[in-house]
Design an enzyme around this catalytic site. Structure first.
Site, mmCIF file in Angstrom:
data_model
loop_
_atom_site.group_PDB
_atom_site.id
_atom_site.type_symbol
_atom_site.label_atom_id
_atom_site.label_comp_id
_atom_site.label_asym_id
_atom_site.label_seq_id
_atom_site.Cartn_x
_atom_site.Cartn_y
_atom_site.Cartn_z
ATOM 1 N N THR A 1 0.817 -1.210 0.000
ATOM 2 C CA THR A 1 0.000 0.000 0.000
ATOM 3 C C THR A 1 0.851 1.259 0.000
ATOM 4 O O THR A 1 0.610 2.188 -0.773
ATOM 5 C CB THR A 1 -0.937 0.002 1.226
ATOM 6 O OG1 THR A 1 -1.886 -1.060 1.082
ATOM 7 C CG2 THR A 1 -1.684 1.319 1.343
ATOM 8 N N GLY B 1 -1.314 -15.956 -1.336
ATOM 9 C CA GLY B 1 -1.019 -16.977 -0.331
ATOM 10 C C GLY B 1 -2.109 -17.101 0.711
ATOM 11 O O GLY B 1 -2.896 -16.173 0.933
ATOM 12 N N GLY C 1 -9.363 12.674 9.342
ATOM 13 C CA GLY C 1 -8.067 12.188 9.791
ATOM 14 C C GLY C 1 -7.004 12.459 8.742
ATOM 15 O O GLY C 1 -7.180 13.273 7.835
ATOM 16 N N ILE D 1 -5.769 10.768 6.098
ATOM 17 C CA ILE D 1 -6.083 10.545 4.679
ATOM 18 C C ILE D 1 -7.038 11.621 4.178
ATOM 19 O O ILE D 1 -6.838 12.202 3.104
ATOM 20 C CB ILE D 1 -6.692 9.145 4.481
ATOM 21 C CG1 ILE D 1 -5.673 8.065 4.848
ATOM 22 C CG2 ILE D 1 -7.158 8.944 3.036
ATOM 23 C CD1 ILE D 1 -6.245 6.651 4.919
ATOM 24 N N ASP E 1 -0.112 -2.999 9.316
ATOM 25 C CA ASP E 1 -1.510 -2.600 9.451
ATOM 26 C C ASP E 1 -2.414 -3.750 9.884
ATOM 27 O O ASP E 1 -3.562 -3.521 10.274
ATOM 28 C CB ASP E 1 -2.034 -2.037 8.122
ATOM 29 C CG ASP E 1 -1.453 -0.674 7.801
ATOM 30 O OD1 ASP E 1 -0.650 -0.154 8.599
ATOM 31 O OD2 ASP E 1 -1.803 -0.113 6.735
ATOM 32 N N HIS F 1 21.138 29.297 11.553
ATOM 33 C CA HIS F 1 20.277 30.449 11.248
ATOM 34 C C HIS F 1 20.551 30.912 9.819
ATOM 35 O O HIS F 1 21.697 30.992 9.411
ATOM 36 C CB HIS F 1 20.591 31.584 12.220
ATOM 37 C CG HIS F 1 19.883 32.868 11.893
ATOM 38 N ND1 HIS F 1 18.556 33.078 12.195
ATOM 39 C CD2 HIS F 1 20.307 34.005 11.277
ATOM 40 C CE1 HIS F 1 18.206 34.294 11.787
ATOM 41 N NE2 HIS F 1 19.258 34.876 11.221
#
Length: 462
Positions: free
Chosen positions: A45, A118, A181, A183, A306, A439
């Site tokens: 993904t 699989g 959210g 996405i 996930d 800086h």
């Protein structure tokens, strides 16, 4: 089912996304004999339908905004329009280059790569392409897919998911985004940059609701200035087709009409019909349950990414996959501290954070033990040059370490690396304050914030 008994792998991995391929690469590096099974494309993904393509769209949108706003920098430019085919070519070229590199990397590590769908057939085997692949250990890494709500059908035409949005052949004139959210706000931001009229619907009281409330409010203010509309605190109740689009109804009676509806209510685990329950793997609402070392209740099976109920971030998948490989190779890896994981939402402006929110800190330590400081980017020279607005907010345990860094502003995602070190090394404000930051940089704002928190502010008021 034919069984190739001549080979028993040390590790068989089901799923070639971030978690799966990271485990394969690290496992092979440590001398394990690894088989990696993927039904689609290596990279999963993140590479093909998530992190990489969405950030490419957002960058294209940033270029469009820069063209529109060039005059304020003394540059005469005009935006003729968005060539969506050209945008997709740019996006696909980025993906293609990374994909080829990843394929070469997996091949160079001597990982046995198998393309096919699989299915877990036992605690030590996966069936794919009519063959049984056996291993001393199996890692489940089958990832996630876009979710919807009960009764809300994603048709791929007027009601779409993020997968469809990434290949949309046009810039919609108007869009409703269901979900505020990561996405949802990223697509809302990109589409607004491309010229669409966008409305976000979020059931919770704020956009990016898992972030510190101050970050949410700053983002909402920025989105209002950009003309991105949003309806907060009211649930979706239904959608119906109109003559040329959709009409979305909320429980509070409000309705919105647009060309299409993007359903961005999160992602759910891909676990159904893959043999997990039959092998005795403990699950909850489709997620595979694991301990801090990513072990399931079945001794020969681990799970990452996930598929497990941890943060749905590619870099979390990488870390979890590496942890499993190192554990199986006999090393002693440290479990992931999920609070210490950097989080970035790549909208305009960006939202970045690491550590815990002010509310969580008060819950853990008590309100009287929590100190916060906000450093406005208006005091930062490089942010002025870039014409970005926002803040860095620090959350500290009184007289102790900084336990949360929360940032809103363009390019804040590039500052989260130092924030990660500050949190994970339990730095005191005075320790960060003594470091010299270049800086003018936006990174300097991190140093200025800690100078102020240490009681010696420079370019900020007491």
């Amino acid at each position: 089912m034919a069984n190739d008994a001549s080979t028993v792998f040390d590790l068989v991995i089901l799923g070639g996304g971030s978690g799966g391929y990271a485990a394969a690469l690290r496992g092979a590096q440590l001398g394990l004999d690894v088989a990696l099974i993927e039904k689609d494309k290596l990279g999963g993904t993140c590479l093909h339908r998530g992190c990489i393509p969405t950030k490419a769209l957002l960058h294209a949108g940033e270029i469009a905004d820069q063209a529109r706003e060039a005059e304020q920098f003394g540059v005469k430019a005009s935006l003729e329009g968005i060539d969506i085919a050209g945008v997709h070519k740019y996006k696909d070229d980025v993906i293609s280059g990374l994909y080829k590199g990843l394929q070469g990397l997996v091949a160079s590590r001597k990982v046995t790569y198998i393309t096919g769908e699989g299915r877990l057939s036992s605690p030590t085997s996966v069936d794919v392409n009519g063959q049984r692949i056996t291993g001393r250990h199996v890692l489940l890494a089958t990832g996630s897919t876009p979710k919807s709500l009960p009764g809300l059908t994603i048709d791929g035409d007027r009601v779409i998911s993020s997968d469809h949005a990434l290949v949309l052949d046009r810039v919609p004139k108007s869009a409703i985004v269901l979900g505020g959210g990561v996405i949802g706000v990223e697509f809302a931001s990109a589409w607004k940059s491309f010229g669409a009229d966008v409305t976000i619907v979020e059931a919770l009281p704020h956009l990016v609701p898992v972030e510190d409330e101050n970050s949410s409010k700053l983002l909402e203010r920025a989105f209002r200035k950009r003309g991105i509309n949003f309806a907060l605190g009211s649930r979706f109740s239904g959608v119906e087709y109109t003559a040329d689009g959709v009409k979305v109804s909320l429980e509070n009676g409000k309705t919105f009409e647009a060309e299409l509806l993007l359903v961005a209510v999160g992602r759910g685990p891909v676990s159904q019909g893959l043999g997990y329950e039959e092998a005795g793997v403990a699950m909850d609402r489709g997620y595979v349950l694991v301990d801090e070392y990513m072990r399931t209740n079945v001794p020969t099976i681990s799970a990452v990414g996930d598929l497990v109920p941890t943060l749905q971030l590619a870099h979390v998948g990488f870390a979890e996959g590496i942890l499993v490989a190192e554990r199986l190779a006999g090393q002693n890896p440290v479990p992931v501290d999920y609070d210490g994981v950097p989080r970035v939402t790549y909208c305009h402006p960006e939202v970045a954070s690491v550590g815990i929110t002010e509310a969580k800190a008060k819950e853990l330590y008590g309100a009287d033990k929590v100190v916060t400081l906000k450093y406005n980017l208006a005091g930062n020279g490089k942010s002025k040059i870039l014409k970005t607005a926002g803040e860095i907010k620090l959350v500290q345990v009184r007289d102790g370490a900084v336990v949360g860094v929360h940032m809103v502003g363009d390019r804040m995602g590039e500052q989260v690396g130092e924030a990660q070190l500050i949190y994970n090394w339990e730095a005191l404000p005075a320790e960060v304050a003594q470091l010299i930051h270049a800086h003018p940089t936006q990174n300097e704002a991190m140093g200025e914030a800690h100078l102020a928190l240490a009681g010696k502010p420079l370019h900020s008021h007491d």
